[in-house]
Design a protein around this motif. Sequence first.
Motif, short mmCIF file in Angstrom:
data_model
loop_
_atom_site.label_atom_id
_atom_site.label_comp_id
_atom_site.label_asym_id
_atom_site.label_seq_id
_atom_site.Cartn_x
_atom_site.Cartn_y
_atom_site.Cartn_z
N HIS A 62 0.89 -1.03 -0.04
CA HIS A 62 0.03 0.07 0.06
C HIS A 62 0.85 1.24 0.02
O HIS A 62 2.09 1.29 0.56
CB HIS A 62 -0.92 0.01 1.34
CG HIS A 62 -0.38 -0.14 2.49
ND1 HIS A 62 -0.05 1.03 3.14
CD2 HIS A 62 -0.03 -1.09 3.18
CE1 HIS A 62 0.52 0.72 4.48
NE2 HIS A 62 0.40 -0.74 4.34
N GLY B 49 0.48 5.78 -0.49
CA GLY B 49 -0.27 7.15 -0.48
C GLY B 49 -0.54 7.47 0.92
O GLY B 49 -0.16 6.77 2.06
N TYR C 206 -3.74 8.85 3.58
CA TYR C 206 -4.86 8.90 3.90
C TYR C 206 -5.54 10.46 3.34
O TYR C 206 -4.95 11.38 4.02
CB TYR C 206 -5.36 8.82 5.39
CG TYR C 206 -6.91 8.73 5.71
CD1 TYR C 206 -7.83 7.65 5.56
CD2 TYR C 206 -7.46 10.06 6.20
CE1 TYR C 206 -9.05 7.71 6.04
CE2 TYR C 206 -8.76 10.13 6.27
CZ TYR C 206 -9.47 8.90 6.30
OH TYR C 206 -10.94 8.99 6.79
N VAL D 202 -5.37 6.47 -0.53
CA VAL D 202 -4.49 5.31 -0.44
C VAL D 202 -4.61 4.29 -1.63
O VAL D 202 -5.92 4.17 -1.93
CB VAL D 202 -4.51 4.75 1.00
CG1 VAL D 202 -3.46 3.85 1.32
CG2 VAL D 202 -4.39 5.84 1.75
N LEU E 211 -4.07 0.37 -2.32
CA LEU E 211 -3.80 -1.12 -1.77
C LEU E 211 -3.83 -1.96 -3.10
O LEU E 211 -4.66 -1.96 -3.78
CB LEU E 211 -4.91 -1.53 -0.81
CG LEU E 211 -4.92 -2.93 -0.49
CD1 LEU E 211 -3.66 -3.26 0.47
CD2 LEU E 211 -6.27 -3.07 0.66
N LEU F 232 -9.55 0.63 4.39
CA LEU F 232 -9.23 0.23 2.76
C LEU F 232 -8.99 -1.19 2.99
O LEU F 232 -7.91 -1.60 3.34
CB LEU F 232 -8.27 1.12 2.31
CG LEU F 232 -7.75 0.82 0.86
CD1 LEU F 232 -8.77 0.96 -0.18
CD2 LEU F 232 -6.35 1.53 0.38
N ASN F 233 -9.95 -2.03 2.77
CA ASN F 233 -9.76 -3.63 2.62
C ASN F 233 -9.39 -3.71 1.24
O ASN F 233 -9.74 -3.11 0.30
CB ASN F 233 -10.82 -4.15 3.29
CG ASN F 233 -12.18 -3.75 2.91
OD1 ASN F 233 -12.40 -3.45 1.56
ND2 ASN F 233 -13.26 -4.09 3.67
N LEU G 265 -14.43 5.92 2.50
CA LEU G 265 -14.21 5.83 3.85
C LEU G 265 -15.01 6.35 4.83
O LEU G 265 -14.95 7.56 4.96
CB LEU G 265 -12.59 5.89 4.14
CG LEU G 265 -11.56 4.87 3.27
CD1 LEU G 265 -10.15 5.47 3.52
CD2 LEU G 265 -11.68 3.50 3.93
N ASN H 265 -4.25 4.63 12.13
CA ASN H 265 -3.70 5.72 11.10
C ASN H 265 -2.49 6.25 11.65
O ASN H 265 -2.48 6.58 13.05
CB ASN H 265 -5.00 6.87 10.98
CG ASN H 265 -4.35 7.76 9.83
OD1 ASN H 265 -3.75 8.56 10.12
ND2 ASN H 265 -4.89 7.49 8.72
N TYR I 238 -1.19 2.14 9.46
CA TYR I 238 -1.84 1.79 8.00
C TYR I 238 -2.71 3.26 7.53
O TYR I 238 -3.60 3.56 8.24
CB TYR I 238 -2.67 1.00 8.13
CG TYR I 238 -3.43 0.44 6.80
CD1 TYR I 238 -2.70 0.19 5.73
CD2 TYR I 238 -4.82 -0.06 6.81
CE1 TYR I 238 -3.48 -0.12 4.34
CE2 TYR I 238 -5.47 -0.60 5.61
CZ TYR I 238 -4.63 -0.24 4.40
OH TYR I 238 -5.24 -0.95 3.10
N GLU I 239 -2.27 3.96 6.76
CA GLU I 239 -2.80 4.88 5.93
C GLU I 239 -4.31 4.80 5.48
O GLU I 239 -4.97 5.43 5.18
CB GLU I 239 -1.80 5.43 4.68
CG GLU I 239 -0.73 5.83 5.21
CD GLU I 239 -0.72 7.56 5.73
OE1 GLU I 239 -1.96 8.01 5.72
OE2 GLU I 239 0.41 8.01 6.06
N GLY I 240 -4.42 3.54 5.35
CA GLY I 240 -5.80 2.84 4.71
C GLY I 240 -6.99 3.00 5.89
O GLY I 240 -8.00 2.61 5.52
N ARG J 279 -9.29 4.95 8.82
CA ARG J 279 -9.45 6.41 9.31
C ARG J 279 -8.75 6.85 10.58
O ARG J 279 -8.47 6.02 11.52
CB ARG J 279 -10.96 6.34 9.54
CG ARG J 279 -12.05 6.39 8.07
CD ARG J 279 -13.30 6.26 8.76
NE ARG J 279 -13.80 7.59 9.62
CZ ARG J 279 -14.19 8.75 8.80
NH1 ARG J 279 -14.37 8.70 7.71
NH2 ARG J 279 -14.47 9.61 9.61
#
Lengths: 252, 826
Positions: A42, A44, A46, A49, A51, B259-260, B271, B737, B768-770, B772
């Motif tokens: 992944h 980027g 938030y 992003v 993946l 983000l899954n 999101l 996040n 993990y940026e994915g 919130r």
Amino acid sequence: MTKWGMVIDLEKCTGCQACTTACAMENNRLPGENWQDVLFYHEGTYPNVNLSWLPRPCMHCENPSCVAVCPTKATWKTEDGVVLVDWNKCIGCKYCMIACPYGVRFYMDEKATIEPDTRAAFPGDGTRSWNPPYRMPDAMEDPSKGIGIQPHGVVSKCTFCYHKISKAPKGVADLDEANPATREHTPACVRTCAPKARYFGDLDNPESRVSQLIADKGGVRLKEETGNKPQVYYLSGGGAPVVPGQRSNKKA
Amino acid sequence: MDDQNLSTTRRRFLQTTGATGALAATATTVGLPLGDDTAQAQGAASGATKITKSICHQCPARCGIDVYTTNGRVHAIYGSPNHPIANGKLCPKGPLGIYVLYDPDRWKSPMKRTNPKKGRNEDPKFVPISWDEALQTVADRLNTLRDKGESHRFSLCFGRGWGASCAGLLGTFGDLYGSPNVPIGHSSMCSDGSILSKQCTDGNASYSAYDYRNCNYLLMFGASFLEAFRPYNNNMQVWGYIRGEKTPKTRVTAVDVHLNTTLAAADRGLLIKPGTDGALALAIAHVILTEGLWERSFVGDFKDGVNRFKAGQTVDPASFEEKWVKGLAEWWNIELKDRTPKWAEGITSIREHNILATAREFGSTRPAIALFERGAHAHSNGIMNGMAIHTLNALVGSLYAKGGLMYQMGPSYGAMPVDEKAYMDDYAQNGAWKKQPRIDLKGHVDGYLLAKNMLQEVGPNHLKGKPYKLDTVMFYLTNPIFTAPNGQQWEEALKDVFVIDTSPFPSETGHFADLILPDHTYLERLQDAPTYPFQGWPMAQLRVPAIKPLYDTKYFGDTLIEIGKRIKGKTGEYYKALGNTENVIRHLAKGFEKDPGDNGVNSFESWVEQGVWYKKPYLWQQIGGDFFEWDGKAYAKPMSADDVKAKLFKTPSGKFEIRSGYLEKNIDWVAEKTGRDKARLMFPVWEEPKHPGGGDLYLVSPKTAMHAEGRGANIPMAIAHQQPVVGGRKQVFVEINPVTAKARGISDGDVVKIKSAAGQIEVRCRLYEGTRPDTLVLPMEYGHWAGGRWSKNVFGGHCGHATVNQSDRVTGQCNYYTTKVTVERA
């Protein structure tokens, strides 16, 4: 002459890992020792992003660097284009693991990924380094091709399920799980893949599905710069416009 | 002594086997095409490979599986090519079923506890006993309770029921024996919020069946379509088709809090702030109306054809002629007119332009499906969120349409071998138990009047002694000490009640058991299972034993029947007449004699051979706003409004009710218990969710592809691939996040403490940026302190210990994704 190869359509792949677990069970792999794996990335920040993931078996290269470096000729290329390890000859020096650009070779006696060690739960019996109660039928095992439960001190790798594909009817273009005549000869990862992101067949046969897909949808091989010429191709959309340098479907 | 390290008493199964042993031999024997090596193979190993048609057990989907057995060893599982869900395919869990069979930590015989003290750190000191002693112990307790007029103090709680030969037997047991608490299902801890949302709007208390293959737009709210949504295997087959082969390619928007893989693979991933999915759905509905995108043939139209839906302005309800919906104009006036995308941005944090684009796509692409599960409705406002999302399906005319959604038909089962009504004694009919409420207060004004089950309340209510204390509780395929929110309460609750567990495996609940009556694992069972909602047409699978039971275990259905036989009086007579589960299944199969399946299954024997009976097509379809029944060749027989009401929209009005008649019927109770406005509570309206816990971050605990409803917890191969998106290959991580982490001095890989009013856990984190910034994501899987050797060895606490036990008062849905927590470095 048959040259077995695989096509993986990344537009369809859901990253579910069924290929990985089907392979692991068919080939009695240790947990975390993934002949076949899906790698996740992944990038980027938030909320923007990306993946992404890449399913990755052995590439069964046309010009495999692992074969070139093997001091005992334990790693070899079959006439039908598959890279195998002869466990009777392998001395476990791991040169091949270093030479492989794709990181798809595994040494048996590493520390277990998952504790407690499953090898301790199912201890081996002499030649077999461990002995899971669900291991493949004895008749399928073939140490000269790296199939079955390996002994200690050797390197193992994806065989394209050679115990299956090598029994396929002669001359078939596709090993397709949807065809009852070839279902049992289709590699486990291909057979199980729910979104049908994987295809397996004869790259030398112009009528094969893999040959057609590579041409129609612009099959790409990983790390072309190494000159290894993988026999695994990836599809990612199939449109003609591409970023230069990201696409090659030249056959050897 | 460890729970699981008991001596094997394999021999004993010979005394108890009978039916299933005989059956195993009837499974089809298929010689593998071994080519040149056939002779050699047979010489070396002597055994041909047998393929048994069975069904998977690792999620509710019931995929057909081909189980490969050679020389008495099960060595491979592949999807059954002849099974309509599996189609020869499997999800990542499917091949791992062999581990379940050969799990070295399985219970190997019935056992009783010899240490009367119960607790996490108390060794139960289980000792093996005979089945006869085990069953008689249960029957003696039950007979004594019944003699005292306290039979209501026996409860049987179940999770994953399969069919008529297991969970289907439970209701009768409750009726004959006399307990309102037999059974209590787990649906409130599953996804009842979805079931009630559908019941309130279209009158079907059910999950939906979907026609994805003909759908051109999918809008998904928090169902983890590519990780966990049933039937996962088939969903992925569908995905490969609709995204890689179908013309036109189906467009997908997916909504979640992190983000899954589903969001990553979709065209658009949104999101959303937890608990606000309803606000997003309302804004989408607002745009569909203001821009005139609704399906007029289904919904109706303004009488003069001029669209008067303008933001902020009411319309005259009389000017709108409704067709198959009820209450649209009222809903607009009371709620929707102000629910603009700009408003929703403020609630959901999703940018206005993204809401607008999603609404325009969804509203202008037919057929379209809006689907949702627990992420959207596991909040205090769940019923509102669920109704709002489901109403989108009505607005675009997808109900019962090709490429839309419908409900599942049941199989043509034959009658049970014995009619239980002939065995109802006076106590069963008029005993004191009849006046007792359920222990979980389901269906009770003081509890959850409209809920289907309230399993999460059983432990806490017993602990409080309200409405009473249980004497004996039996569990089938559920482990509430682990799976219930705030399971710490259950640990206390199960200390002073006689606990019977029937799982084949050690577990937290089993650790508190007084008796263990271990079930067969699924590859050893003969068990029926009608399909979960799939594509509407009826289907019934059969689990056929691939191998004789390895240990001295017993199929749960037979355990129940054997207990029943030992109950005094007419109850015992009923179970003696019923015989065993194979007899039940043989009688079910008699229904196929009159109604053979499309695959020719017309008997018990052919059902065993094929593993599945099914009959296409679905019988009804909505075409352009008119309903038709299948006439044998086409959907050509017009249906009257009464027909539609009886079969499809089972609401008071016979229409899709945006103004819910079901909620209106219970308006006083709902208003009293929720404080909602009586003028509005029967519509899908926006309500801020209540977030208990006392923290500043939402704790969300989704399932991963390997989760398998917890049944994969002790599978080393599943642990190795548990959470691959963030690198969780031998443990689970809490996703956090980076901004959130930095503000708290937390670095990638740190062990963090997560705290709420319910409790505190420690788990390793992954930045993990994915995810919130206002949310922590910790998959619900690990943190086991009892169970098999591998499950206990995975580092990290269990999310349930930090999850407050709060439920939606209307649906009873356990609010798994709504607790607020704090996080700090451990």
